[in-house]
Write a protein that holds these residues in place. Sequence first.
Motif, short mmCIF file in Angstrom:
data_model
loop_
_atom_site.label_atom_id
_atom_site.label_comp_id
_atom_site.label_asym_id
_atom_site.label_seq_id
_atom_site.Cartn_x
_atom_site.Cartn_y
_atom_site.Cartn_z
N VAL A 125 0.94 -1.17 0.03
CA VAL A 125 0.13 -0.01 -0.18
C VAL A 125 0.77 1.02 0.15
O VAL A 125 1.75 1.52 0.90
N ARG A 126 0.78 2.12 -0.98
CA ARG A 126 1.63 3.13 -1.08
C ARG A 126 0.99 4.51 -0.24
O ARG A 126 -0.30 4.35 0.05
N GLY A 127 1.72 5.12 0.23
CA GLY A 127 1.16 6.16 1.03
C GLY A 127 0.84 5.92 2.44
O GLY A 127 -0.04 6.40 2.96
N ALA A 128 1.48 4.76 2.83
CA ALA A 128 0.94 4.41 4.47
C ALA A 128 2.27 3.73 5.02
O ALA A 128 3.31 3.27 4.32
N ALA A 129 2.18 3.57 6.37
CA ALA A 129 3.34 3.06 7.33
C ALA A 129 2.59 1.79 7.78
O ALA A 129 2.24 0.93 7.09
N HIS A 130 2.33 1.86 9.17
CA HIS A 130 2.02 0.40 9.70
C HIS A 130 0.62 0.24 9.79
O HIS A 130 0.16 -0.70 10.12
N LEU A 131 -0.14 1.23 9.54
CA LEU A 131 -1.92 1.02 9.51
C LEU A 131 -2.33 1.50 8.18
O LEU A 131 -3.14 2.33 8.06
N PRO A 132 -1.79 0.64 7.34
CA PRO A 132 -2.62 0.96 5.71
C PRO A 132 -4.16 1.19 5.79
O PRO A 132 -4.69 1.64 4.88
N ASN A 133 -4.54 0.16 6.63
CA ASN A 133 -6.10 -0.07 6.59
C ASN A 133 -6.86 1.35 6.94
O ASN A 133 -7.91 1.63 6.52
N LEU A 134 -6.11 2.10 7.79
CA LEU A 134 -6.63 3.43 8.16
C LEU A 134 -6.05 4.56 7.36
O LEU A 134 -6.74 5.62 7.14
N GLU A 135 -4.59 4.53 6.86
CA GLU A 135 -4.23 5.33 6.03
C GLU A 135 -4.51 5.45 4.67
O GLU A 135 -4.89 6.60 4.34
N GLN A 136 -4.76 4.24 4.10
CA GLN A 136 -5.34 4.32 2.65
C GLN A 136 -6.21 3.18 2.58
O GLN A 136 -6.05 2.04 1.95
N PRO A 137 -7.51 3.44 3.00
CA PRO A 137 -8.47 2.32 3.27
C PRO A 137 -8.97 2.03 1.86
O PRO A 137 -9.27 0.57 1.80
N ALA A 138 -9.21 2.89 1.07
CA ALA A 138 -9.64 2.49 -0.39
C ALA A 138 -8.88 1.21 -0.98
O ALA A 138 -9.13 0.39 -1.57
N ASP A 139 -7.36 1.47 -0.99
CA ASP A 139 -6.50 0.65 -1.49
C ASP A 139 -6.49 -0.65 -0.75
O ASP A 139 -6.50 -1.86 -1.24
N PHE A 140 -6.44 -0.35 0.44
CA PHE A 140 -6.58 -1.84 1.70
C PHE A 140 -7.79 -2.65 1.19
O PHE A 140 -7.54 -3.88 1.02
N ASN A 141 -8.80 -1.90 1.21
CA ASN A 141 -10.19 -2.53 1.03
C ASN A 141 -10.13 -3.26 -0.37
O ASN A 141 -10.61 -4.19 -0.59
N SER A 142 -9.50 -2.57 -1.47
CA SER A 142 -9.46 -3.28 -2.83
C SER A 142 -8.82 -4.49 -2.73
O SER A 142 -9.27 -5.36 -3.25
N ALA A 143 -7.62 -4.80 -2.12
CA ALA A 143 -6.87 -5.98 -2.11
C ALA A 143 -7.69 -6.93 -1.20
O ALA A 143 -7.83 -7.99 -1.64
N LEU A 144 -8.25 -6.52 -0.10
CA LEU A 144 -9.06 -7.24 0.70
C LEU A 144 -10.32 -7.88 -0.24
O LEU A 144 -10.60 -9.21 -0.20
N SER A 145 -10.95 -6.98 -0.97
CA SER A 145 -12.17 -7.48 -1.72
C SER A 145 -11.62 -8.56 -2.75
O SER A 145 -12.37 -9.57 -3.12
N ALA A 146 -10.63 -8.46 -3.36
CA ALA A 146 -9.83 -9.21 -4.28
C ALA A 146 -9.84 -10.76 -3.67
O ALA A 146 -10.39 -11.40 -4.19
N LEU A 147 -9.42 -10.87 -2.44
CA LEU A 147 -9.37 -12.05 -1.58
C LEU A 147 -10.67 -12.45 -1.59
O LEU A 147 -10.76 -13.73 -1.91
N LEU A 148 -11.58 -11.86 -1.08
CA LEU A 148 -12.82 -12.37 -0.55
C LEU A 148 -13.67 -12.86 -1.87
O LEU A 148 -14.43 -13.65 -1.76
N THR A 149 -13.47 -12.20 -2.75
CA THR A 149 -14.22 -12.46 -4.03
C THR A 149 -13.85 -14.03 -4.54
O THR A 149 -14.78 -14.74 -4.94
N HIS A 150 -12.68 -14.51 -4.30
CA HIS A 150 -12.25 -15.78 -4.46
C HIS A 150 -12.61 -16.92 -3.39
O HIS A 150 -12.03 -17.89 -3.61
N LEU A 151 -13.46 -16.49 -2.55
CA LEU A 151 -13.66 -17.37 -1.52
C LEU A 151 -14.86 -17.75 -1.40
O LEU A 151 -15.87 -16.98 -1.85
#
Length: 258
Positions: A232-258
């Motif tokens: 996640v670009r533009g983030a340090a240790h808490l990317p889910n809060l710092e860049q939630p849209a990017d983090f959520n996009s990656a998480l969504s991609a995982l969930l889509t395949h489960l």
Amino acid sequence: MAPFLAYEDKGAQNSAALPLVLIHGHPFDRTMWAPQVAAFSPDRRVIVPDLRGYGASPVVPGVTPLSVFAEDVAALLDELRVPEFVLGGLSMGGQIAMECYRLFPGRIRGLVLADTFPAAETPAGRRSRAATADRLLREGMAGYADEVLYEMVAPYARPEVAAHVRRMMVAAPPEGAAAALRGRAERPDYRELLTRVAVPTLVVVGEDDGFTPVGDAEAMHEALPDSVLHVVRGAAHLPNLEQPADFNSALSALLTHL
């Protein structure tokens, strides 16, 4: 019987989608997952507990091993009648997620390991965690929070994000945070376990994370049989809060395949 842990349980319980369970890091609470609860609860059940010693959960002084945190999570999900789920954790929460996989892999259908690392603590690391635990008990959380805030989030983080993170840290009970530090210092080495993980896994890390650098995430990705690495670009240790849209996009991609 009332659950031991405080928690938030959002979303349709009758959804066909697997529930998503997210474990916070140290010294935070379940509100660190607010952007993910908002994003994913419209389509699936999302459960975010406060770990023992944090948030609104009971404080148990002493030493809290990762195995105890994992057993607490299992007991909560038993109480909520959640047999299988996708499990994510950040930092210490990621190590608890690994411990959960060690203890009850059959319940976990997917993993999210965010800004974490699998190795056991070094002797110097154990001494440092013990010293920090002593300091928190002696001084409280505010001084520690001020020192590490702009390591938890990047110096360029949005002010409202930094303020949220500081609020969580200052509100953490020192006894609970110290017990977690002492327990985490004695954690096992999960590197061999990662080679046996049999579920799809998302490894995610902030580009500017100094606590768990990108190299640590790359090593986990290489060890896991079925994983995706997302930086996640533009983030340090808490990317889910710092860049939630990017983090959520990656998480969504995982969930889509489960």
